[in-house]
Scaffold this motif. Structure first.
Motif, PDB file in Angstrom:
ATOM      1  N   VAL A   1       0.897  -0.988  -0.116  1.00 17.97           N
ATOM      2  CA  VAL A   1      -0.118  -0.118  -0.164  1.00 17.97           C
ATOM      3  C   VAL A   1       0.807   1.338  -0.003  1.00 17.97           C
ATOM      4  O   VAL A   1       0.676   2.114  -0.929  1.00 17.97           O
ATOM      5  CB  VAL A   1      -0.909  -0.003   1.178  1.00 17.97           C
ATOM      6  N   VAL A   2       1.943   1.423   0.925  1.00 17.83           N
ATOM      7  CA  VAL A   2       2.620   2.450   0.965  1.00 17.83           C
ATOM      8  C   VAL A   2       3.579   2.473  -0.382  1.00 17.83           C
ATOM      9  O   VAL A   2       3.564   3.607  -0.914  1.00 17.83           O
ATOM     10  CB  VAL A   2       3.761   2.422   2.180  1.00 17.83           C
ATOM     11  N   GLN A   3       3.985   1.710  -1.092  1.00 13.63           N
ATOM     12  CA  GLN A   3       4.623   1.689  -2.362  1.00 13.63           C
ATOM     13  C   GLN A   3       3.549   2.221  -3.519  1.00 13.63           C
ATOM     14  O   GLN A   3       4.102   3.054  -4.109  1.00 13.63           O
ATOM     15  CB  GLN A   3       5.225   0.459  -2.710  1.00 13.63           C
ATOM     16  N   LEU A   4       2.351   1.737  -3.400  1.00 14.30           N
ATOM     17  CA  LEU A   4       1.536   2.131  -4.323  1.00 14.30           C
ATOM     18  C   LEU A   4       1.188   3.749  -4.208  1.00 14.30           C
ATOM     19  O   LEU A   4       1.069   4.434  -5.246  1.00 14.30           O
ATOM     20  CB  LEU A   4      -0.059   1.567  -4.174  1.00 14.30           C
ATOM     21  N   LEU A   5       1.069   4.287  -2.932  1.00  8.48           N
ATOM     22  CA  LEU A   5       0.865   5.440  -2.748  1.00  8.48           C
ATOM     23  C   LEU A   5       2.014   6.451  -2.986  1.00  8.48           C
ATOM     24  O   LEU A   5       2.298   7.299  -3.783  1.00  8.48           O
ATOM     25  CB  LEU A   5       0.816   6.024  -1.171  1.00  8.48           C
ATOM     26  N   ARG A   6       3.336   5.845  -2.792  1.00 11.08           N
ATOM     27  CA  ARG A   6       4.656   6.576  -3.452  1.00 11.08           C
ATOM     28  C   ARG A   6       4.587   6.512  -4.892  1.00 11.08           C
ATOM     29  O   ARG A   6       5.005   7.531  -5.560  1.00 11.08           O
ATOM     30  CB  ARG A   6       5.805   5.662  -2.965  1.00 11.08           C
ATOM     31  N   ASP A   7       4.050   5.184  -5.573  1.00  9.29           N
ATOM     32  CA  ASP A   7       4.379   5.311  -6.880  1.00  9.29           C
ATOM     33  C   ASP A   7       3.561   6.044  -7.741  1.00  9.29           C
ATOM     34  O   ASP A   7       3.576   6.471  -8.902  1.00  9.29           O
ATOM     35  CB  ASP A   7       3.921   3.834  -7.599  1.00  9.29           C
TER      36      ASP A   7
ATOM     37  N   LEU B   1      -5.491  -5.704  14.866  1.00  9.70           N
ATOM     38  CA  LEU B   1      -6.124  -4.963  14.053  1.00  9.70           C
ATOM     39  C   LEU B   1      -6.191  -5.188  13.010  1.00  9.70           C
ATOM     40  O   LEU B   1      -4.879  -5.625  12.231  1.00  9.70           O
ATOM     41  CB  LEU B   1      -5.686  -3.467  14.420  1.00  9.70           C
ATOM     42  N   GLU B   2      -7.222  -5.179  11.892  1.00 12.56           N
ATOM     43  CA  GLU B   2      -6.903  -5.533  10.450  1.00 12.56           C
ATOM     44  C   GLU B   2      -6.103  -4.442   9.948  1.00 12.56           C
ATOM     45  O   GLU B   2      -6.270  -3.095  10.350  1.00 12.56           O
ATOM     46  CB  GLU B   2      -8.364  -5.259   9.754  1.00 12.56           C
ATOM     47  N   ARG B   3      -5.368  -4.408   8.752  1.00 11.69           N
ATOM     48  CA  ARG B   3      -4.375  -3.732   8.322  1.00 11.69           C
ATOM     49  C   ARG B   3      -3.969  -3.963   6.856  1.00 11.69           C
ATOM     50  O   ARG B   3      -4.353  -5.159   6.562  1.00 11.69           O
ATOM     51  CB  ARG B   3      -3.177  -3.546   9.259  1.00 11.69           C
ATOM     52  N   PRO B   4      -3.461  -3.027   6.097  1.00 11.57           N
ATOM     53  CA  PRO B   4      -3.487  -1.585   6.724  1.00 11.57           C
ATOM     54  C   PRO B   4      -4.881  -0.857   6.535  1.00 11.57           C
ATOM     55  O   PRO B   4      -5.727  -1.152   5.899  1.00 11.57           O
ATOM     56  CB  PRO B   4      -2.407  -1.101   5.785  1.00 11.57           C
TER      57      PRO B   4
ATOM     58  N   PRO C   1      -4.204  -4.556  -1.660  1.00 12.20           N
ATOM     59  CA  PRO C   1      -3.705  -3.184  -1.664  1.00 12.20           C
ATOM     60  C   PRO C   1      -4.328  -2.376  -2.728  1.00 12.20           C
ATOM     61  O   PRO C   1      -4.362  -1.015  -2.565  1.00 12.20           O
ATOM     62  CB  PRO C   1      -2.111  -3.359  -2.254  1.00 12.20           C
ATOM     63  N   GLU C   2      -4.858  -2.835  -3.969  1.00 13.51           N
ATOM     64  CA  GLU C   2      -5.422  -2.193  -4.800  1.00 13.51           C
ATOM     65  C   GLU C   2      -6.866  -1.318  -4.388  1.00 13.51           C
ATOM     66  O   GLU C   2      -7.309  -0.197  -4.758  1.00 13.51           O
ATOM     67  CB  GLU C   2      -6.048  -2.833  -6.112  1.00 13.51           C
ATOM     68  N   ASN C   3      -7.287  -1.564  -3.174  1.00  8.03           N
ATOM     69  CA  ASN C   3      -8.464  -0.938  -2.527  1.00  8.03           C
ATOM     70  C   ASN C   3      -8.151   0.532  -2.499  1.00  8.03           C
ATOM     71  O   ASN C   3      -8.974   1.138  -2.440  1.00  8.03           O
ATOM     72  CB  ASN C   3      -8.869  -1.776  -1.334  1.00  8.03           C
ATOM     73  N   ILE C   4      -7.139   0.813  -2.195  1.00  4.60           N
ATOM     74  CA  ILE C   4      -6.521   2.242  -1.978  1.00  4.60           C
ATOM     75  C   ILE C   4      -7.086   3.064  -3.234  1.00  4.60           C
ATOM     76  O   ILE C   4      -7.161   4.101  -3.178  1.00  4.60           O
ATOM     77  CB  ILE C   4      -5.398   2.328  -1.603  1.00  4.60           C
ATOM     78  N   LYS C   5      -6.870   2.681  -4.350  1.00  6.80           N
ATOM     79  CA  LYS C   5      -7.319   3.196  -5.604  1.00  6.80           C
ATOM     80  C   LYS C   5      -8.695   3.932  -5.449  1.00  6.80           C
ATOM     81  O   LYS C   5      -9.038   4.900  -5.989  1.00  6.80           O
ATOM     82  CB  LYS C   5      -7.243   2.381  -6.846  1.00  6.80           C
ATOM     83  N   LYS C   6      -9.634   3.287  -4.628  1.00  6.09           N
ATOM     84  CA  LYS C   6     -10.901   3.973  -4.461  1.00  6.09           C
ATOM     85  C   LYS C   6     -10.906   5.305  -3.940  1.00  6.09           C
ATOM     86  O   LYS C   6     -11.940   5.957  -3.934  1.00  6.09           O
ATOM     87  CB  LYS C   6     -11.996   3.238  -3.492  1.00  6.09           C
TER      88      LYS C   6
END
Length: 115
Positions: A17-23, A91-94, A108-113
């Motif tokens: 997830v962190v890498q997707l945000l950085r990318d 705790l569920e993460r991230p 991780p692709e969920n963050i694209k929402k």
């Protein structure tokens, strides 16, 4: 707007997830919740942003949860939040928040929402 990531660097999905945000050049703040404990009001806010009951944030198949030997169905929301606060490894993460909404980054692709 800056996203907030409740992150555990030991877990691959969280690192992805962190890498997707950085990318995607997305401004974000990382909160390592095992080092910076989450407060009860903060966890309540997270539940509202995710539109989930606290029980849905518990990793019930995790060995740390199983070791607690608790029947979570018998607990109310306040008790579940307290359980998570005292046992952050369950705790569920991230968890990723943006403004008043959020997602769980599994996959991780969920963050694209939130883009």
């Amino acid at each position: 707007m800056c996203m907030v990531v409740y992150h555990n660097s030991r877990w691959g999905k969280s690192r992805q997830v962190v890498q997707l945000l950085r990318d995607n050049n997305i401004n974000h703040t990382i909160i390592e919740y095992l080092k910076e404990p989450i407060s009860t009001p903060e966890l309540t806010k997270i539940c509202k942003a995710l539109k989930l009951e606290p029980i849905n944030l518990v990793r019930t198949q995790d060995k740390n949860f199983k070791a607690l030997n608790i029947d979570i169905i018998k607990l109310n929301n306040a008790e579940i939040i307290d359980l998570i606060i005292k046992n952050p490894k369950i705790l569920e993460r991230p968890i990723i928040l943006k403004n008043k909404s959020g997602v769980i980054g599994r996959p991780p692709e969920n963050i694209k929402k939130l883009f």
